[in-house]
Design a protein around this motif. Structure first.
Motif, PDB file in Angstrom:
ATOM      1  N   GLY A 120       0.791  -1.224   0.000  1.00 52.14           N
ATOM      2  CA  GLY A 120       0.000   0.000   0.000  1.00 52.14           C
ATOM      3  C   GLY A 120       0.822   1.272   0.000  1.00 52.14           C
ATOM      4  O   GLY A 120       0.289   2.358  -0.237  1.00 52.14           O
ATOM      5  N   ASP A 121       2.119   1.156   0.260  1.00 49.30           N
ATOM      6  CA  ASP A 121       3.009   2.322   0.245  1.00 49.30           C
ATOM      7  C   ASP A 121       3.554   2.475  -1.171  1.00 49.30           C
ATOM      8  O   ASP A 121       4.369   1.681  -1.629  1.00 49.30           O
ATOM      9  CB  ASP A 121       4.149   2.122   1.238  1.00 49.30           C
ATOM     10  CG  ASP A 121       5.048   3.348   1.379  1.00 49.30           C
ATOM     11  OD1 ASP A 121       5.010   4.220   0.482  1.00 49.30           O
ATOM     12  OD2 ASP A 121       5.801   3.425   2.368  1.00 49.30           O
ATOM     13  N   THR A 122       3.088   3.490  -1.887  1.00 54.49           N
ATOM     14  CA  THR A 122       3.471   3.673  -3.292  1.00 54.49           C
ATOM     15  C   THR A 122       4.502   4.776  -3.478  1.00 54.49           C
ATOM     16  O   THR A 122       4.686   5.272  -4.590  1.00 54.49           O
ATOM     17  CB  THR A 122       2.230   3.979  -4.147  1.00 54.49           C
ATOM     18  OG1 THR A 122       1.591   5.165  -3.640  1.00 54.49           O
ATOM     19  CG2 THR A 122       1.238   2.822  -4.117  1.00 54.49           C
ATOM     20  N   ARG A 123       5.185   5.153  -2.408  1.00 53.16           N
ATOM     21  CA  ARG A 123       6.209   6.192  -2.540  1.00 53.16           C
ATOM     22  C   ARG A 123       7.381   5.708  -3.390  1.00 53.16           C
ATOM     23  O   ARG A 123       7.736   4.540  -3.376  1.00 53.16           O
ATOM     24  CB  ARG A 123       6.734   6.604  -1.165  1.00 53.16           C
ATOM     25  CG  ARG A 123       5.773   7.436  -0.346  1.00 53.16           C
ATOM     26  CD  ARG A 123       6.376   7.801   0.992  1.00 53.16           C
ATOM     27  NE  ARG A 123       6.662   6.604   1.784  1.00 53.16           N
ATOM     28  CZ  ARG A 123       7.340   6.623   2.938  1.00 53.16           C
ATOM     29  NH1 ARG A 123       7.830   7.766   3.401  1.00 53.16           N
ATOM     30  NH2 ARG A 123       7.555   5.498   3.597  1.00 53.16           N
ATOM     31  N   THR A 124       7.952   6.635  -4.124  1.00 52.58           N
ATOM     32  CA  THR A 124       9.167   6.335  -4.876  1.00 52.58           C
ATOM     33  C   THR A 124      10.384   6.553  -3.979  1.00 52.58           C
ATOM     34  O   THR A 124      10.280   7.099  -2.882  1.00 52.58           O
ATOM     35  CB  THR A 124       9.281   7.233  -6.115  1.00 52.58           C
ATOM     36  OG1 THR A 124       9.352   8.603  -5.696  1.00 52.58           O
ATOM     37  CG2 THR A 124       8.079   7.045  -7.041  1.00 52.58           C
ATOM     38  N   ARG A 125      11.523   6.096  -4.471  1.00 51.46           N
ATOM     39  CA  ARG A 125      12.792   6.300  -3.765  1.00 51.46           C
ATOM     40  C   ARG A 125      13.826   6.679  -4.802  1.00 51.46           C
ATOM     41  O   ARG A 125      13.776   6.198  -5.944  1.00 51.46           O
ATOM     42  CB  ARG A 125      13.208   5.023  -3.026  1.00 51.46           C
ATOM     43  CG  ARG A 125      14.644   5.044  -2.466  1.00 51.46           C
ATOM     44  CD  ARG A 125      15.030   3.695  -1.868  1.00 51.46           C
ATOM     45  NE  ARG A 125      16.477   3.565  -1.717  1.00 51.46           N
ATOM     46  CZ  ARG A 125      17.173   3.962  -0.663  1.00 51.46           C
ATOM     47  NH1 ARG A 125      16.548   4.500   0.374  1.00 51.46           N
ATOM     48  NH2 ARG A 125      18.497   3.821  -0.614  1.00 51.46           N
ATOM     49  N   GLN A 126      14.765   7.537  -4.434  1.00 57.62           N
ATOM     50  CA  GLN A 126      15.891   7.873  -5.302  1.00 57.62           C
ATOM     51  C   GLN A 126      17.197   7.799  -4.522  1.00 57.62           C
ATOM     52  O   GLN A 126      17.218   7.963  -3.299  1.00 57.62           O
ATOM     53  CB  GLN A 126      15.742   9.282  -5.875  1.00 57.62           C
ATOM     54  CG  GLN A 126      14.722   9.407  -6.993  1.00 57.62           C
ATOM     55  CD  GLN A 126      14.704  10.806  -7.584  1.00 57.62           C
ATOM     56  OE1 GLN A 126      13.899  11.644  -7.195  1.00 57.62           O
ATOM     57  NE2 GLN A 126      15.607  11.058  -8.521  1.00 57.62           N
ATOM     58  N   SER A 127      18.256   7.552  -5.253  1.00 51.62           N
ATOM     59  CA  SER A 127      19.592   7.636  -4.660  1.00 51.62           C
ATOM     60  C   SER A 127      20.599   7.967  -5.744  1.00 51.62           C
ATOM     61  O   SER A 127      20.329   7.821  -6.946  1.00 51.62           O
ATOM     62  CB  SER A 127      19.974   6.333  -3.942  1.00 51.62           C
ATOM     63  OG  SER A 127      20.008   5.246  -4.845  1.00 51.62           O
ATOM     64  N   LEU A 128      21.751   8.433  -5.308  1.00 49.20           N
ATOM     65  CA  LEU A 128      22.882   8.705  -6.188  1.00 49.20           C
ATOM     66  C   LEU A 128      24.058   7.928  -5.635  1.00 49.20           C
ATOM     67  O   LEU A 128      24.461   8.133  -4.484  1.00 49.20           O
ATOM     68  CB  LEU A 128      23.216  10.198  -6.215  1.00 49.20           C
ATOM     69  CG  LEU A 128      22.160  11.145  -6.763  1.00 49.20           C
ATOM     70  CD1 LEU A 128      22.492  12.585  -6.400  1.00 49.20           C
ATOM     71  CD2 LEU A 128      22.049  10.999  -8.273  1.00 49.20           C
TER      72      LEU A 128
END
Length: 307
Positions: A258-266
């Protein structure tokens, strides 16, 4: 717990640092890299606004249609590691289904290589500038690491002279983890793995998921701490230091249902120059000599062979 070390005395832009301060910094890094293999560095000279700007520019590319992104696919360029990697293309843990992430690899700064431009203003300039900032910070970390071991201060620097050229495969990856709608059995955002080269710099967005395997063989969370960069030891450095520094396994979990958040990293993956032969710096024969480029290509084969 992953320690936090203040890098302020040797941050980017500071050239005059006392031997006492460098020694103290080296002791703190040695403890972290010996006991955990990971450390958070704060006050490095790279601020959060700078990181956010790169991530915002990157996300504009990742939100383009797949048809447009495919034009820049990894493997379409003379430098085979440059370009876009689609969701599920990699298996960093070959025992799991493909990773639920996509990436754009920056490993060539040649002026004639193609970069995204359609709908992504200044993509090249923003990423190349950040690549060079990460390069400078990496060299500072490597120098302090050598000092902490009591070996020749430039031993690691001499092996990383050509970062950013065709004679070195160091790579900056901008990574995007899209919303998770459905998963295959055992599938996560990034499978368990250790990194391949010397060290890695990692800048995270605020969403969680990164976990590190500690010496008790337990996974511990490594959340985003604003204003810090995570630095970890990679496999060649563990060989190089005869297991003094630890290359720890890590992963990125998928969010709860149910958690549809995106994630980013470098992530900035620091590799020795292609022709460098890695031998144990303590003079032992604990690991046989290995060519840096050959080792990296063998590891790539493991990650990409199933897809």
């Amino acid at each position: 717990m992953v320690p936090v070390v203040d890098f302020n005395v040797y941050r980017l832009g500071v050239d005059n640092v006392s031997d006492k301060d460098l020694h103290q910094l080296g002791e703190e890094l040695r403890t972290a890299f010996t006991e955990v293999g990971f450390v958070y560095l704060k006050n490095t000279g790279i601020d959060e606004q700078e990181v956010d700007h790169v991530m915002t520019t990157s996300k504009t590319f990742f939100l383009l249609s797949e048809e447009k992104k495919m034009l820049f696919s990894r493997g379409n360029f003379p430098n085979s590691n440059h370009g876009w990697v689609s969701v599920e293309r990699e298996n960093l843990n070959p025992r799991r289904p493909g990773d639920l992430k996509e990436a754009f690899n920056i490993s060539s700064l040649l002026p004639d290589i193609e970069w995204p431009s359609d709908g992504v203003d200044e993509f090249r300039n923003v990423h190349v500038s950040f690549f060079l900032r990460c390069k400078e910070l990496s060299l500072r970390v490597l120098r302090v690491m050598a000092l902490s071991l009591g070996i020749e201060v430039d031993i690691f620097l001499k092996a990383h002279r050509h970062i950013g050229s065709e004679e070195n495969t160091s790579t900056m990856r901008t990574l995007y983890y899209p919303p998770v709608q459905s998963v295959k059995e055992g599938q996560i955002r990034c499978g368990e793995h250790s990194d391949y080269g010397s060290i890695t710099l990692l800048f995270q967005s605020h969403e969680g998921g990164l976990q590190i395997l500690n010496r008790k063989m337990e996974f511990i969370d490594a959340p985003s701490i604003p204003g810090t960069v995570v630095v970890n030891i990679a496999d060649l450095m563990q060989r190089w230091t005869s297991d003094v520094f630890v290359s720890a396994v890590h992963r990125v979990l998928s969010p709860p249902a149910g958690d549809t958040r995106t994630r980013q990293s470098l992530a900035f993956f620091v590799q020795p120059d292609n022709d460098v032969i890695i031998t144990c710096c303590d003079g032992s024969n604990k690991y046989p000599p290995v060519n840096a480029l050959d080792y990296l290509l063998a590891r790539f084969q493991e990650s990409y062979s199933r897809n």
